[in-house]
Write a protein that holds these residues in place. Structure first.
Motif, PDB file in Angstrom:
ATOM      1  N   PHE A  30      45.095  38.851  36.542  1.00  0.00           N
ATOM      2  CA  PHE A  30      44.895  37.965  37.695  1.00  0.00           C
ATOM      3  C   PHE A  30      43.402  37.844  37.984  1.00  0.00           C
ATOM      4  O   PHE A  30      42.680  38.835  37.961  1.00  0.00           O
ATOM      5  CB  PHE A  30      45.594  38.522  38.936  1.00  0.00           C
ATOM      6  N   GLU A  31      42.958  36.617  38.316  1.00  0.00           N
ATOM      7  CA  GLU A  31      41.555  36.348  38.677  1.00  0.00           C
ATOM      8  C   GLU A  31      41.496  35.863  40.119  1.00  0.00           C
ATOM      9  O   GLU A  31      42.214  34.934  40.500  1.00  0.00           O
ATOM     10  CB  GLU A  31      40.962  35.303  37.741  1.00  0.00           C
ATOM     11  N   SER A  32      40.616  36.449  40.929  1.00  0.00           N
ATOM     12  CA  SER A  32      40.619  36.213  42.373  1.00  0.00           C
ATOM     13  C   SER A  32      40.333  34.770  42.759  1.00  0.00           C
ATOM     14  O   SER A  32      40.849  34.278  43.759  1.00  0.00           O
ATOM     15  CB  SER A  32      39.616  37.133  43.069  1.00  0.00           C
ATOM     16  N   ALA A  33      39.517  34.057  42.000  1.00  0.00           N
ATOM     17  CA  ALA A  33      39.134  32.679  42.341  1.00  0.00           C
ATOM     18  C   ALA A  33      38.430  32.075  41.134  1.00  0.00           C
ATOM     19  O   ALA A  33      38.273  32.725  40.091  1.00  0.00           O
ATOM     20  CB  ALA A  33      38.228  32.644  43.568  1.00  0.00           C
ATOM     21  N   ASN A  34      37.963  30.855  41.289  1.00  0.00           N
ATOM     22  CA  ASN A  34      37.180  30.201  40.250  1.00  0.00           C
ATOM     23  C   ASN A  34      35.702  30.290  40.630  1.00  0.00           C
ATOM     24  O   ASN A  34      35.146  31.384  40.652  1.00  0.00           O
ATOM     25  CB  ASN A  34      37.644  28.747  40.086  1.00  0.00           C
ATOM     26  N   GLU A  35      35.082  29.173  40.986  1.00  0.00           N
ATOM     27  CA  GLU A  35      33.669  29.148  41.362  1.00  0.00           C
ATOM     28  C   GLU A  35      33.490  29.007  42.876  1.00  0.00           C
ATOM     29  O   GLU A  35      32.381  28.773  43.342  1.00  0.00           O
ATOM     30  CB  GLU A  35      32.962  27.973  40.666  1.00  0.00           C
ATOM     31  N   GLU A  36      34.589  29.151  43.620  1.00  0.00           N
ATOM     32  CA  GLU A  36      34.546  28.792  45.037  1.00  0.00           C
ATOM     33  C   GLU A  36      34.049  29.900  45.956  1.00  0.00           C
ATOM     34  O   GLU A  36      33.747  29.634  47.125  1.00  0.00           O
ATOM     35  CB  GLU A  36      35.945  28.356  45.502  1.00  0.00           C
ATOM     36  N   LEU A  37      33.993  31.127  45.491  1.00  0.00           N
ATOM     37  CA  LEU A  37      33.560  32.218  46.366  1.00  0.00           C
ATOM     38  C   LEU A  37      32.031  32.243  46.424  1.00  0.00           C
ATOM     39  O   LEU A  37      31.365  32.584  45.455  1.00  0.00           O
ATOM     40  CB  LEU A  37      34.094  33.563  45.871  1.00  0.00           C
ATOM     41  N   GLY A  38      31.498  31.876  47.575  1.00  0.00           N
ATOM     42  CA  GLY A  38      30.047  31.796  47.738  1.00  0.00           C
ATOM     43  C   GLY A  38      29.683  30.595  48.572  1.00  0.00           C
ATOM     44  O   GLY A  38      30.261  30.347  49.635  1.00  0.00           O
ATOM     45  N   THR A  39      28.735  29.816  48.081  1.00  0.00           N
ATOM     46  CA  THR A  39      28.201  28.689  48.842  1.00  0.00           C
ATOM     47  C   THR A  39      29.288  27.710  49.266  1.00  0.00           C
ATOM     48  O   THR A  39      29.245  27.154  50.360  1.00  0.00           O
ATOM     49  CB  THR A  39      27.150  27.955  47.992  1.00  0.00           C
ATOM     50  N   ARG A  40      30.272  27.485  48.419  1.00  0.00           N
ATOM     51  CA  ARG A  40      31.286  26.464  48.682  1.00  0.00           C
ATOM     52  C   ARG A  40      32.269  26.849  49.782  1.00  0.00           C
ATOM     53  O   ARG A  40      33.070  26.019  50.212  1.00  0.00           O
ATOM     54  CB  ARG A  40      32.037  26.150  47.399  1.00  0.00           C
TER      55      ARG A  40
ATOM     56  N   MET B 279      48.618  36.572  22.936  1.00  0.00           N
ATOM     57  CA  MET B 279      47.317  36.362  23.559  1.00  0.00           C
ATOM     58  C   MET B 279      47.295  37.045  24.918  1.00  0.00           C
ATOM     59  O   MET B 279      48.333  37.236  25.561  1.00  0.00           O
ATOM     60  CB  MET B 279      47.040  34.867  23.747  1.00  0.00           C
ATOM     61  N   TYR B 280      46.099  37.420  25.350  1.00  0.00           N
ATOM     62  CA  TYR B 280      45.910  37.826  26.741  1.00  0.00           C
ATOM     63  C   TYR B 280      45.851  36.558  27.596  1.00  0.00           C
ATOM     64  O   TYR B 280      45.375  35.520  27.139  1.00  0.00           O
ATOM     65  CB  TYR B 280      44.620  38.624  26.902  1.00  0.00           C
ATOM     66  N   VAL B 281      46.309  36.672  28.835  1.00  0.00           N
ATOM     67  CA  VAL B 281      46.385  35.510  29.705  1.00  0.00           C
ATOM     68  C   VAL B 281      45.720  35.830  31.048  1.00  0.00           C
ATOM     69  O   VAL B 281      45.991  36.872  31.648  1.00  0.00           O
ATOM     70  CB  VAL B 281      47.844  35.084  29.963  1.00  0.00           C
ATOM     71  N   ILE B 282      44.855  34.917  31.507  1.00  0.00           N
ATOM     72  CA  ILE B 282      44.266  35.007  32.846  1.00  0.00           C
ATOM     73  C   ILE B 282      44.795  33.838  33.665  1.00  0.00           C
ATOM     74  O   ILE B 282      44.752  32.689  33.210  1.00  0.00           O
ATOM     75  CB  ILE B 282      42.729  34.924  32.797  1.00  0.00           C
ATOM     76  N   ILE B 283      45.314  34.112  34.856  1.00  0.00           N
ATOM     77  CA  ILE B 283      45.663  33.030  35.779  1.00  0.00           C
ATOM     78  C   ILE B 283      44.888  33.241  37.076  1.00  0.00           C
ATOM     79  O   ILE B 283      44.599  34.376  37.460  1.00  0.00           O
ATOM     80  CB  ILE B 283      47.173  32.944  36.059  1.00  0.00           C
ATOM     81  N   ASN B 284      44.558  32.140  37.740  1.00  0.00           N
ATOM     82  CA  ASN B 284      43.746  32.237  38.948  1.00  0.00           C
ATOM     83  C   ASN B 284      44.226  31.232  39.992  1.00  0.00           C
ATOM     84  O   ASN B 284      45.219  30.538  39.797  1.00  0.00           O
ATOM     85  CB  ASN B 284      42.268  32.009  38.625  1.00  0.00           C
ATOM     86  N   ILE B 285      43.517  31.152  41.116  1.00  0.00           N
ATOM     87  CA  ILE B 285      43.598  29.997  42.003  1.00  0.00           C
ATOM     88  C   ILE B 285      42.301  29.237  41.759  1.00  0.00           C
ATOM     89  O   ILE B 285      41.220  29.758  42.016  1.00  0.00           O
ATOM     90  CB  ILE B 285      43.698  30.408  43.487  1.00  0.00           C
ATOM     91  N   HIS B 286      42.416  28.012  41.254  1.00  0.00           N
ATOM     92  CA  HIS B 286      41.223  27.264  40.858  1.00  0.00           C
ATOM     93  C   HIS B 286      40.702  26.454  42.041  1.00  0.00           C
ATOM     94  O   HIS B 286      40.932  26.804  43.201  1.00  0.00           O
ATOM     95  CB  HIS B 286      41.554  26.379  39.655  1.00  0.00           C
ATOM     96  N   PHE B 287      40.009  25.364  41.780  1.00  0.00           N
ATOM     97  CA  PHE B 287      39.443  24.525  42.845  1.00  0.00           C
ATOM     98  C   PHE B 287      40.528  24.117  43.845  1.00  0.00           C
ATOM     99  O   PHE B 287      40.332  24.153  45.052  1.00  0.00           O
ATOM    100  CB  PHE B 287      38.783  23.298  42.219  1.00  0.00           C
ATOM    101  N   ASP B 288      41.684  23.718  43.344  1.00  0.00           N
ATOM    102  CA  ASP B 288      42.887  23.544  44.170  1.00  0.00           C
ATOM    103  C   ASP B 288      42.665  22.590  45.338  1.00  0.00           C
ATOM    104  O   ASP B 288      42.973  22.913  46.499  1.00  0.00           O
ATOM    105  CB  ASP B 288      43.352  24.913  44.663  1.00  0.00           C
ATOM    106  N   SER B 289      42.118  21.419  45.051  1.00  0.00           N
ATOM    107  CA  SER B 289      41.882  20.369  46.049  1.00  0.00           C
ATOM    108  C   SER B 289      40.866  20.755  47.118  1.00  0.00           C
ATOM    109  O   SER B 289      40.776  20.112  48.163  1.00  0.00           O
ATOM    110  CB  SER B 289      43.196  19.942  46.714  1.00  0.00           C
TER     111      SER B 289
ATOM    112  N   ARG C 221      42.503  31.484  29.349  1.00  0.00           N
ATOM    113  CA  ARG C 221      42.419  31.403  30.805  1.00  0.00           C
ATOM    114  C   ARG C 221      43.142  30.130  31.238  1.00  0.00           C
ATOM    115  O   ARG C 221      42.855  29.048  30.727  1.00  0.00           O
ATOM    116  CB  ARG C 221      40.954  31.375  31.228  1.00  0.00           C
ATOM    117  N   ILE C 222      44.092  30.281  32.143  1.00  0.00           N
ATOM    118  CA  ILE C 222      44.886  29.148  32.608  1.00  0.00           C
ATOM    119  C   ILE C 222      44.539  28.880  34.060  1.00  0.00           C
ATOM    120  O   ILE C 222      45.062  29.528  34.970  1.00  0.00           O
ATOM    121  CB  ILE C 222      46.395  29.422  32.455  1.00  0.00           C
ATOM    122  N   PRO C 223      43.614  27.942  34.330  1.00  0.00           N
ATOM    123  CA  PRO C 223      43.298  27.593  35.712  1.00  0.00           C
ATOM    124  C   PRO C 223      44.506  26.914  36.364  1.00  0.00           C
ATOM    125  O   PRO C 223      45.176  26.088  35.734  1.00  0.00           O
ATOM    126  CB  PRO C 223      42.127  26.621  35.569  1.00  0.00           C
ATOM    127  N   VAL C 224      44.767  27.236  37.632  1.00  0.00           N
ATOM    128  CA  VAL C 224      45.957  26.699  38.299  1.00  0.00           C
ATOM    129  C   VAL C 224      45.615  26.195  39.698  1.00  0.00           C
ATOM    130  O   VAL C 224      44.897  26.863  40.449  1.00  0.00           O
ATOM    131  CB  VAL C 224      47.070  27.769  38.414  1.00  0.00           C
TER     132      VAL C 224
END
Length: 796
Positions: free
Chosen positions: A434-444, A383-393, A346-349
């Protein structure tokens, strides 16, 4: 020597005659394609060329394909077959005299001769709701257990009080600080945040770190992060892409990748000029269950391409890549991870790095190139690869702005970013996810100033935040599918609510609808129990565990992860545990000690995941696999991941039946010292959850809206004694860690005595229940009840 002037004169005369002759466009024979029809198999590439052309007379050649989901063509005329079907290619030839020709070629794509996977197609995913309110965490887990990410030195630094409604998240080096709104005010800076003497005051907070006013007072001081002044702009540069004039070869790079896999076609350049061996094939006849099995056990490229902050120099992508303490990524490094037993990465971006600030949200081309180069290191290593939009500031907080325009701008940014990302990587095979987000969907999402204040939604308005989370996830799926080509069939990873198990297993959380069956997976993170996985300070105010591995520890882990099996795996959505890990104990500023039982914790997560259609992906920042020495840091874990790799490859894939068999649970419930002790399901097909919740048990996962007159039936198959069974739809929440039934009977539906061989039936009054309502029960008048029971909820 005598010269032949006569011969020279004749040649000059002939030349004059030729140059004086007028040019006619008709002198150019009409250009033709070398093929009028192409028959290909999925994954094949064939090159079209123009016959009868005179290069000096041609100004421009443009190739286009009508149905981009069937085939694609690059500017050099190379056609790649993507999916079965028919389409038409048009080649527009423009001459220098402005005359144009349109040349057509019919393309027929047939099924690939063979695929990597031999698994048979599984049942289509069930559409609609996936999940109900989950129970509270197990005995050793405090409600809302936080997530963690180990730091650059190998261990995160944590704050000392997790919030019961939101789990903590990582700082730039992987340190954890809770995203709570009620914590004390004097938290130390997150790990790797530069000192004020070294960075501007308006530095963006690292990954999900709360404001100082919200973190606990006894937070450990962050560790070992190079400040901006220590991250020079001339950090080792990413490997350069070979010039297009060269024949693509992995020898053009400093490090040579592993042997190409069946998914490789040999070194070549991508449409964007990046060296790759990916064959661009989207296989047919496989589904998300097949993909998750092939992914085996994975790892994260943590604290690397997701590094962000206004203090980081913008002159080079490597400044970002190394800002949080990790080295520049190389092919040899990724090959080492593959050799260590990790089949996926998993490659957080952080895509906002170097992004245009003119309101277009244009992703920087250099940053795009670097991400594509790194993901190809993994594809080249098979390898399989996952890329996402991470915390991103932390720009996600704009979704919760009190300003309507800013909320709209947040969605515009999200859409624009994923449109660019999807189009950029459209050519890659189904090994890219492709991964929709990191931990940001919800309370944040509900914050206006980097989580310092309440946002547009009321603090307790979780209904609206679930709705917004679902909207963002649906937008993600719609955008990716709309870009066509390989993205029409790409496997997509949907971020859970806060990536928290209990919050994701809630009826308000809904998986998106899709245009293709069984191509969605759901992501959660697992760092439980928090005192073991997250706390690195023995004096931590909310608990600290230096070891893990009792039978009860393992049962608690299995019980929590079983919620995802019940709510998602059994309903058509395999699970990816996008992050799990264990922090070390901090002895001093630069001295960390590995906690006892870490390898057993890793084993327990991996074994349960691999046996239940889940993929475990370790959060690692050189704590487990050292990216400098290219070796595993612990011999037991080195052997473990090789063993897990073998297990993943040689175990048989068993796809669950995607159906709703009703609500039932069978297992053992224990009671000690007048309090709930443990609840452990023994039925793998249970369709709702019972978990310990302070002084009582919670029944969750039932959608009451489908019933008219529900009845709860409890059968005690055998027990060590009798007990008073008290059922309620409310609990006393005066103590957030010790829920119990109201002593005054408020909310109590019924109480009856149970003993071995007895069956009791209790009517559930729907007027007191919402569609997502939990039930609670306690065992009283007995300190040693231990019974094997089955519980069903049926229509009366």
């Amino acid at each position: 020597m005598r010269k032949n002037y006569k011969s020279i004169s004749c040649l000059l005369t002939a030349a004059l005659v030729l140059t004086a002759a007028p040019f006619h466009a008709d002198a150019l024979t009409k250009p033709k394609l070398n093929k009028k029809k192409l028959t290909m198999r999925v994954g094949q590439k064939k090159k079209l060329a123009i016959k009868n052309k005179k290069a000096s007379q041609i100004k421009k050649i443009k190739f286009t394909v009508k149905k981009k989901n069937i085939a694609r063509v690059n500017k050099k005329g190379v056609v790649t077959a993507l999916n079965e079907g028919n389409t038409k290619l048009v080649c527009k030839v423009t001459l220098k005299n402005k005359k144009t020709y349109k040349l057509n070629c019919k393309i027929t794509v047939k099924e690939a001769e063979s695929t990597v996977s031999t698994a048979t197609p599984g049942a289509s995913a069930a559409a609609g709701v996936a999940g109900t309110p989950a129970a509270s965490t197990a005995a050793s887990v405090k409600p809302g257990s936080p997530s963690m990410k180990p730091n650059a030195s190998g261990t995160p630094v944590h704050t000392d009080a997790p919030d019961v409604t939101q789990k903590p998240s990582a700082g730039p080096d992987g340190s954890i600080t809770p995203d709570n709104t009620d914590a004390p005010a004097d938290t130390a800076k997150p790990d790797n945040t530069p000192d004020t003497s070294k960075a501007p005051a308006d530095t963006a907070k690292p990954d999900n770190t709360p404001a100082a006013s919200k973190a606990p007072a006894d937070t450990a001081k962050p560790v070992n992060t190079p400040a901006a002044s220590k991250a020079p702009a001339d950090t080792a540069k990413p490997v350069k892409t070979p010039e297009t004039s060269k024949t693509p070869s992995f020898t053009d790079t400093p490090d040579t990748p592993g042997t190409p896999s069946p998914s490789s076609q040999g070194p070549h350049l991508s449409a964007n000029g990046i060296l790759t061996s990916d064959n661009g094939v989207m296989r047919t006849g496989i589904d998300a269950y097949d993909i998750v099995k092939e992914m085996g056990a994975g790892t994260n490229l943590g604290n690397t391409l997701e590094s962000c902050g206004t203090w980081i120099g913008t002159s080079s992508t490597s400044n970002y890549e190394t800002a949080w303490g990790q080295p520049v990524t190389t092919q040899k490094m990724i090959d080492g991870m593959k050799a260590a037993g990790f089949d996926s990465i998993r490659i957080p971006v952080a895509w906002s790095n170097m992004m245009a600030d003119d309101g277009t949200y244009t992703i920087n081309e250099k940053y795009f190139n670097r991400v594509e180069t790194v993901l190809n290191y993994a594809l080249n290593a098979d390898m399989y690869v996952i890329i996402n939009i991470h915390f991103d500031s932390g720009w996600w907080a704009r979704f919760g702005s009190k300003t309507e325009q800013e909320r709209k701008d947040a969605m515009t940014k999200y859409k624009t970013m994923w449109t660019q990302i999807a189009n950029r990587f459209q050519e890659y095979s189904d090994r890219l996810i492709f991964e929709s987000a990191n931990e940001e969907l919800g309370t944040r999402l509900n914050s206006t100033d980097d989580y310092k204040g309440s946002g547009y939604y009321a603090k307790d308005d979780m209904d609206s935040l679930y709705k917004l989370t679902n909207e963002i996830n649906q937008t993600f799926v719609d955008i990716v599918r709309s870009t066509g080509g390989n993205n029409a069939r790409r496997f997509l990873l949907i971020a859970g609510y806060d990536t928290d198990i209990s919050k994701t297993c809630d009826l308000r959380y809904k998986m998106p609808t899709d245009t293709i069956d069984s191509h969605l997976m759901v992501s959660i993170h697992y760092y439980s129990p928090a005192p073991y996985c997250i706390a690195d300070n023995p004096k931590n105010s909310w608990g600290y565990d230096a070891s893990w591995g009792t039978d009860e520890d393992i049962k608690a882990l299995q019980g929590e992860l079983s919620q995802m099996r019940i709510f998602f795996v059994n309903k058509g959505y395999p699970v990816i545990i996008g992050e799990y890990g264990v922090t070390d104990t901090k002895i001093s500023e630069n001295n960390f000690v590995r906690k006892e039982g870490r390898d057993l914790f890793f084993r327990s997560v991996c074994e349960f995941a691999l046996e239940n259609n889940m993929c475990p992906i370790l959060w690692d920042c050189s704590q487990v696999f050292d990216r400098r020495s290219l070796t595993m840091t612990n011999e037991a874990e080195k052997a473990l991941y090789i063993e897990m790799n073998e297990k993943a490859h040689h175990s048989k894939l068993v796809k669950p039946s995607v159906s709703d068999a009703g609500y039932h649970w069978t297992g053992t419930v224990a009671n000690s010292n007048w309090n709930a002790s443990s609840a452990s399901a023994s039925d793998p097909n249970s369709t709702f959850i019972i978990t310990k919740n302070g002084g009582c048990f919670t029944i969750s996962g039932i959608d009451w809206s489908v019933f008219k007159n529900p009845v709860l039936k409890l059968t005690c198959k055998e027990s060590s004694g009798s007990a008073l069974f008290r059922l309620a739809n409310q609990v006393d929440t005066s103590n957030q860690y010790w829920h119990h039934l109201y002593d005054n009977g408020t909310g109590v539906i019924s109480e009856k005595t149970i003993s071995s061989g007895s069956t009791i039936s209790i009517n559930i009054p729907l007027n007191d229940m919402t569609s997502t309502q939990n039930l609670y029960f306690a065992l009283a008048n007995s300190s040693d009840f231990n019974g094997i029971i089955s519980i069903e909820v049926v229509e009366n």
